[in-house]
Structures are given as C-alpha cells and as structure tokens.
Design a protein around this motif. Structure first.
Motif, short mmCIF file in Angstrom:
data_model
loop_
_atom_site.label_atom_id
_atom_site.label_comp_id
_atom_site.label_asym_id
_atom_site.label_seq_id
_atom_site.Cartn_x
_atom_site.Cartn_y
_atom_site.Cartn_z
N LEU A 1 0.83 -1.21 0.00
CA LEU A 1 0.00 0.00 0.00
C LEU A 1 0.87 1.26 0.00
CD1 LEU A 1 -2.75 -1.14 2.53
CD2 LEU A 1 -3.03 -0.83 0.06
N THR A 2 1.99 1.20 0.72
CA THR A 2 2.91 2.35 0.73
C THR A 2 3.45 2.62 -0.67
OG1 THR A 2 3.58 2.05 3.03
CG2 THR A 2 5.15 3.16 1.58
N ALA A 3 3.87 1.57 -1.35
CA ALA A 3 4.42 1.74 -2.70
C ALA A 3 3.39 2.37 -3.63
CB ALA A 3 4.87 0.40 -3.25
N ARG A 4 2.14 1.92 -3.54
CA ARG A 4 1.09 2.48 -4.39
C ARG A 4 0.80 3.94 -4.04
NH1 ARG A 4 -0.93 4.36 -8.18
NH2 ARG A 4 -3.14 4.16 -8.76
N ALA A 5 0.76 4.25 -2.75
CA ALA A 5 0.55 5.64 -2.34
C ALA A 5 1.66 6.54 -2.87
CB ALA A 5 0.46 5.73 -0.81
N HIS A 6 2.90 6.07 -2.77
CA HIS A 6 4.02 6.87 -3.25
C HIS A 6 3.94 7.08 -4.77
CE1 HIS A 6 6.75 5.94 0.47
NE2 HIS A 6 5.78 6.80 0.73
N GLU A 7 3.49 6.08 -5.50
CA GLU A 7 3.30 6.24 -6.94
C GLU A 7 2.36 7.40 -7.24
OE1 GLU A 7 1.76 2.68 -8.62
OE2 GLU A 7 3.60 1.51 -8.32
N ALA A 8 1.38 7.58 -6.36
CA ALA A 8 0.38 8.63 -6.56
C ALA A 8 0.78 9.95 -5.91
CB ALA A 8 -0.96 8.17 -6.00
N ASP B 1 6.50 6.35 5.38
CA ASP B 1 7.09 7.64 5.74
C ASP B 1 7.12 7.90 7.23
OD1 ASP B 1 7.48 8.88 2.98
OD2 ASP B 1 5.38 8.31 2.91
N GLY B 2 6.36 7.12 7.99
CA GLY B 2 6.34 7.37 9.43
C GLY B 2 5.46 6.39 10.17
N ILE B 3 5.55 6.47 11.50
CA ILE B 3 4.71 5.65 12.36
C ILE B 3 3.80 6.54 13.19
CG2 ILE B 3 6.15 3.59 12.51
CD1 ILE B 3 7.44 4.78 15.06
#
Length: 231
Positions: free
Chosen positions: A169-176, A200-202
C-alpha cells in the motif's frame, strides 16, 4: 492555489513520528497538552488531536491548547510541528489546523472545500480498494495505513494489514504522490520492522500516551524508525 499546495506541505513535513493523543490514557484531557509537549521534545513532528468523547466546545479548547504548545515547543527546537484535528473539521477551520478523516467521516472532497488548498488532509485506509478510491478522488495528501497489527486502542477497525500489506500500500501511495504512515499496534519493539517497509512514518497512541516518560518513549520510537528506514 491548487491541491498541489497541500501536497507540497505534506512532502516537506517530517512524518517519522506521528503522535495521536488519547485523553483517557493521558489521565484526562487537561493533561494532553503537557504530554504533547513531551512527545515533541522526544522527536514527534506531527500531532493529531483525537478525542471522540468531548463536545465541540471542549474539543475546540483542547485543540487550541495543543496547537499553542506545539508552536511554542516547536519554535524552541526550530521545528515546524503539524497539528491535525481528528474529524473535527469546523475546529480545524477555526484554529488553522490540518485534518484527518476516517472512512466513515466527512469525505476528503468536502473537507477540501471547507479548508482550502493548503490544508493537509489525511485519510485512513485498510486495503487496496480504499486506497484506490482515495487516489481517484485526488484530495488527500497522506494516508494512514492500518491497523498494521490488531490493537486494543481501537476495536472497530478492519483486519490487520500486516507488514507485507503495508509495503504494498505504501508503494502504491508513493506512486500517486501521497505520503503513507502506518498505525496500529506499533511500539519500540517493532518500529524498525515497520520502517523497513518504506513508509514515511509511524503513528502511535499508547506507546506515548500510556508511557510514564513520553519524551523518552518518543526518542526511542523515532530512533528505531529512522535507523531502519531503507536507504
């Protein structure tokens, strides 16, 4: 200004340690601002004011006190502290705060209309379908992905995402072009594993709010996350 103004603010922010307040764990809402000050001393750069039990007037006063202490302590350390209202959009508008909404709260499009182009908007997501909906709508700047592990702090959550789910999910969010932070069951013991996913964070609640020494807890949480981020 366009939505890119808020995206730019989000991209520049330090999300490594994001503290979500809990009035009950703090020993009462009146104790939250002091706990926030300690969290910032320890390295939290993002604070979310969360209290589902206060009425609007009491929440507004709490958020005002948190905003003011965050500015004061942040200035002492040369940091820009982001203060986020959980769901309370009217309080955010009155106090100049950013906002985080859950899946059942006000849509991000409506929040954007009320708060304008510079406000950072966060949205909770637990799966690919929810994330794709957030991306398609185009109004959110950050997603809170979770719960990573099941937690006693919130009992009305979707199934645990896990570390592999978080990474995807992080990778997909970063793509966007969207910031991705993780929440749910995160502690000093597992913060490094979470960092390794590339998020990017906790976001933590009890790891600071229930601590006898919030500043020290924040210091170690941040250290574990930052030291284990991918190069």
């Amino acid at each position: 200004m366009s939505v890119s103004a808020s995206r730019e603010r989000a991209a520049k922010a330090d999300w490594a340690l994001y503290f979500v307040t809990d009035s009950a764990m703090a020993g009462g809402a009146e104790k939250v601002p002091a706990q926030v000050a300690e969290a910032i001393e320890g390295g939290a750069h993002v604070i979310q004011v969360r209290d589902k039990n206060l009425d609007d007037a009491a929440y507004l006063e709490l958020a005002r006190r948190v905003r003011d202490v965050a500015r004061e302590v942040g200035e002492q350390h040369g940091r820009d502290i982001i203060v986020i209202a959980n769901d309370r959009v009217e309080a955010a508008r009155e106090l100049g705060l950013d906002v985080h909404v859950g899946q059942g709260d006000m849509p991000a499009s409506q929040v954007r209309g009320l708060l304008g182009a510079e406000a950072i908007i966060g949205v909770s997501v637990s799966n690919t379908e929810q994330l794709e909906s957030v991306i398609a709508e185009g109004f959110a700047d950050v997603v809170g992905i979770g719960p990573i592990w099941n937690t006693a702090t919130k009992t009305d959550t979707d199934p645990a995402v896990g570390l592999e789910g978080l990474a995807a999910l992080t990778a997909r969010a970063h793509e966007a072009g969207i910031v991705a932070v993780a929440i749910g069951g995160i502690s000093i013991r597992n913060a490094g594993e979470v960092a390794a996913t590339g998020c990017d964070g906790i976001c933590v609640v009890s790891a600071i709010a229930a601590s006898d020494d919030p500043a020290t807890s924040a210091t170690f949480l941040r250290r574990e996350f930052v030291m284990n981020q991918p190069l």
